[in-house]
Motif scaffolding. Structure first.
Motif, PDB file in Angstrom:
ATOM      1  N   LYS A   1       0.793  -1.200   0.092  1.00 24.31           N
ATOM      2  CA  LYS A   1      -0.005   0.198   0.024  1.00 24.31           C
ATOM      3  C   LYS A   1       0.853   1.223  -0.109  1.00 24.31           C
ATOM      4  O   LYS A   1       0.588   2.229  -0.745  1.00 24.31           O
ATOM      5  CB  LYS A   1      -0.835  -0.215   1.149  1.00 24.31           C
ATOM      6  CG  LYS A   1      -1.848  -0.925   1.144  1.00 24.31           C
ATOM      7  CD  LYS A   1      -2.752  -1.225   2.147  1.00 24.31           C
ATOM      8  CE  LYS A   1      -4.138  -2.032   1.966  1.00 24.31           C
ATOM      9  NZ  LYS A   1      -4.741  -2.346   3.214  1.00 24.31           N
TER      10      LYS A   1
ATOM     11  N   LYS B   1      -2.026  -1.330  -6.566  1.00 20.28           N
ATOM     12  CA  LYS B   1      -3.339  -1.517  -6.831  1.00 20.28           C
ATOM     13  C   LYS B   1      -3.715  -2.739  -5.994  1.00 20.28           C
ATOM     14  O   LYS B   1      -3.242  -3.880  -6.736  1.00 20.28           O
ATOM     15  CB  LYS B   1      -3.702  -1.711  -8.204  1.00 20.28           C
ATOM     16  CG  LYS B   1      -5.311  -1.531  -8.352  1.00 20.28           C
ATOM     17  CD  LYS B   1      -5.836  -1.547  -9.739  1.00 20.28           C
ATOM     18  CE  LYS B   1      -7.172  -1.996  -9.953  1.00 20.28           C
ATOM     19  NZ  LYS B   1      -7.610  -2.267 -11.429  1.00 20.28           N
ATOM     20  N   MET B   2      -4.580  -2.671  -5.055  1.00 12.31           N
ATOM     21  CA  MET B   2      -4.888  -4.111  -4.273  1.00 12.31           C
ATOM     22  C   MET B   2      -6.306  -4.339  -4.720  1.00 12.31           C
ATOM     23  O   MET B   2      -6.984  -3.846  -5.050  1.00 12.31           O
ATOM     24  CB  MET B   2      -4.843  -3.736  -2.864  1.00 12.31           C
ATOM     25  CG  MET B   2      -3.561  -3.148  -2.332  1.00 12.31           C
ATOM     26  SD  MET B   2      -2.198  -4.161  -2.313  1.00 12.31           S
ATOM     27  CE  MET B   2      -2.235  -5.092  -0.948  1.00 12.31           C
ATOM     28  N   VAL B   3      -6.102  -6.075  -4.644  1.00 11.61           N
ATOM     29  CA  VAL B   3      -7.564  -6.757  -5.018  1.00 11.61           C
ATOM     30  C   VAL B   3      -7.662  -7.869  -4.231  1.00 11.61           C
ATOM     31  O   VAL B   3      -6.838  -8.482  -3.701  1.00 11.61           O
ATOM     32  CB  VAL B   3      -7.617  -7.041  -6.675  1.00 11.61           C
ATOM     33  CG1 VAL B   3      -7.496  -5.876  -7.536  1.00 11.61           C
ATOM     34  CG2 VAL B   3      -6.440  -8.104  -7.040  1.00 11.61           C
ATOM     35  N   PRO B   4      -8.866  -8.300  -4.158  1.00  6.78           N
ATOM     36  CA  PRO B   4      -9.146  -9.697  -3.389  1.00  6.78           C
ATOM     37  C   PRO B   4      -8.765 -10.879  -4.556  1.00  6.78           C
ATOM     38  O   PRO B   4      -9.222 -10.818  -5.475  1.00  6.78           O
ATOM     39  CB  PRO B   4     -10.773  -9.785  -3.223  1.00  6.78           C
ATOM     40  CG  PRO B   4     -11.297  -8.197  -3.752  1.00  6.78           C
ATOM     41  CD  PRO B   4     -10.180  -7.835  -4.609  1.00  6.78           C
ATOM     42  N   PHE B   5      -8.122 -11.708  -3.878  1.00  8.36           N
ATOM     43  CA  PHE B   5      -7.540 -12.784  -4.453  1.00  8.36           C
ATOM     44  C   PHE B   5      -7.496 -13.987  -3.607  1.00  8.36           C
ATOM     45  O   PHE B   5      -6.538 -13.967  -2.696  1.00  8.36           O
ATOM     46  CB  PHE B   5      -6.180 -12.686  -5.156  1.00  8.36           C
ATOM     47  CG  PHE B   5      -5.803 -13.565  -6.109  1.00  8.36           C
ATOM     48  CD1 PHE B   5      -6.368 -13.955  -7.193  1.00  8.36           C
ATOM     49  CD2 PHE B   5      -4.788 -14.722  -5.496  1.00  8.36           C
ATOM     50  CE1 PHE B   5      -5.817 -14.898  -8.010  1.00  8.36           C
ATOM     51  CE2 PHE B   5      -4.495 -15.727  -6.300  1.00  8.36           C
ATOM     52  CZ  PHE B   5      -5.130 -15.878  -7.646  1.00  8.36           C
TER      53      PHE B   5
ATOM     54  N   GLU C   1      -5.935  -9.969   0.417  1.00  4.50           N
ATOM     55  CA  GLU C   1      -5.855  -8.796  -0.307  1.00  4.50           C
ATOM     56  C   GLU C   1      -4.586  -8.777  -0.889  1.00  4.50           C
ATOM     57  O   GLU C   1      -3.542  -8.673   0.046  1.00  4.50           O
ATOM     58  CB  GLU C   1      -6.172  -7.484   0.566  1.00  4.50           C
ATOM     59  CG  GLU C   1      -6.078  -6.446  -0.182  1.00  4.50           C
ATOM     60  CD  GLU C   1      -6.341  -5.092   0.775  1.00  4.50           C
ATOM     61  OE1 GLU C   1      -6.827  -4.021   0.497  1.00  4.50           O
ATOM     62  OE2 GLU C   1      -5.798  -5.107   2.019  1.00  4.50           O
TER      63      GLU C   1
ATOM     64  N   VAL D   1      -2.392  -6.488  -7.120  1.00  2.00           N
ATOM     65  CA  VAL D   1      -2.473  -6.831  -8.728  1.00  2.00           C
ATOM     66  C   VAL D   1      -1.415  -6.224  -9.581  1.00  2.00           C
ATOM     67  O   VAL D   1      -0.934  -6.866 -10.535  1.00  2.00           O
ATOM     68  CB  VAL D   1      -4.039  -6.721  -9.405  1.00  2.00           C
ATOM     69  CG1 VAL D   1      -4.454  -5.327  -9.420  1.00  2.00           C
ATOM     70  CG2 VAL D   1      -4.112  -7.452 -10.536  1.00  2.00           C
TER      71      VAL D   1
END
Length: 358
Positions: free
Chosen positions: A11, A16-20, A24, A27
């Motif tokens: 961060k 750019k953070m995404v759920p995976f 979290e 990406v």
């Protein structure tokens, strides 16, 4: 949502953070193509701490591993890793994984993040040999330091000669001042480098030292999007896309890790499949006409008969053309066969090609 020990670092770096897979995850940082080329030409670092790590111990550990996996564990020596997959009772794939032989009676199993609970339950269910199993997934971090400059960039951090660790072998040693790090010559990019496993408490220090050591070599953090384009250019399967509980190792082109002279779950089903031949197969294809293939796009013939479905697809950063993997009827799996990908109601010409693409 779960987070890795590097979450705040990502961060702070503007990822750019995404759920995976319930985590979290970053990406991308500067962009997919940029990060892709950093790894192909230099050195990049991925946080892949969401992966699962199980430790299996005991005098009969190899009996359990032989039974749950399709590959032959008796061929693995101490300090060596092996790629394998776990079939279910119907011959589908529960997961693909890498197993590491630490000693004659201790192994580490590295499983996909989305399958940690499923795999853990399955392995415990098959454990009739009283093997001691421990799930350390939440206690361990994993960095993949990948690219042709990875060895040179990281050599200052350890006394182990990194260039002497053969592919799919590992050492347990001090790395960046941290003891008992598993330094493994493995990775999911096809560009060389290695993966390092260590305790979560060391994450901050490890990140700083890795980035500092790699500074003169142009090291950069990379996200999951470029990890995906890198593995796809090499034709590596991704669980949940190209392999699943419904696909057999033979359909997925994983016959090379399926040793039918060993005894494993659903061996008879898979042996019968080999004898009779599969009716569909995972193929690699390149777009002949302009278009980017995506997961779940239909694959059809010239008369619009459905042949199968795209399981993975992208615009290759190296080739600058659309590439993909997908299952098709066996009659259309031959190299050189013309197929069509349905992209927004249009049938776009593609050709079956040999993988890897790059």
């Amino acid at each position: 949502m779960k987070v890795t020990a590097f979450n705040q670092i990502h961060k702070d770096l503007g990822a750019k953070m995404v759920p995976f897979a319930g985590f979290e995850m970053p990406v991308q940082y500067k962009g997919v193509n940029h990060e892709h080329m950093i790894v192909r030409e230099g050195v990049g670092v991925f946080d892949v701490s969401h992966m699962g790590q199980f430790f299996a111990k005991g005098p009969e550990v190899e009996s359990l591993l032989q039974y749950i996996g399709t590959n032959d564990v008796s061929k693995v020596s101490i300090g060596q890793a092996q790629y394998t997959c776990m079939p279910n009772e119907k011959g589908g794939i529960i997961d693909d994984l890498i197993i590491y032989k630490i000693s004659n009676d201790e192994w580490m199993l590295v499983v996909n993040a989305s399958n940690i609970d499923k795999d853990w339950d399955w392995i415990n269910k098959q454990n009739k040999w009283n093997v001691q199993l421990e799930n350390r997934s939440d206690q361990m971090s994993l960095l993949a330091i990948q690219g042709p400059k990875a060895i040179e960039a990281m050599q200052s951090l350890t006394d182990v000669n990194l260039s002497e660790i053969p592919f799919y072998h590992f050492e347990i040693a001090t790395f960046a001042g941290i003891e008992n790090v598993i330094i493994s010559a493995t990775g999911y990019t096809g560009s060389g480098g290695f993966e390092i496993y260590f305790k979560n408490e060391a994450a901050q220090s490890m990140w700083e030292k890795v980035m500092e050591a790699g500074k003169d070599f142009g090291i950069e953090p990379c996200g999951l999007a470029s990890r995906d384009t890198l593995r796809l250019e090499k034709g590596y399967c991704l669980y949940g896309n190209d392999i699943s509980d419904e696909t057999s190792p033979l359909e997925a082109g994983l016959g090379w890790i399926t040793k039918l002279d060993t005894d494993f779950v659903a061996r008879d089903i898979i042996a019968k499949q080999k004898e009779e031949g599969v009716t569909r197969k995972l193929i690699g294809f390149k777009m002949v006409e302009k278009g980017i293939p995506r997961q779940d796009y239909k694959i059809v013939d010239e008369y619009e008969n459905t042949l199968g479905v795209v399981t993975s697809g992208t615009m290759s950063p190296m080739l600058k053309e659309g590439i993909g993997l997908g299952y098709v009827n066996i009659d259309f799996a031959k190299i050189g066969t013309s197929i069509y990908i349905q992209i927004r109601d249009k049938n776009v010409l593609a050709e079956v090609v040999k993988t890897p693409f790059v």
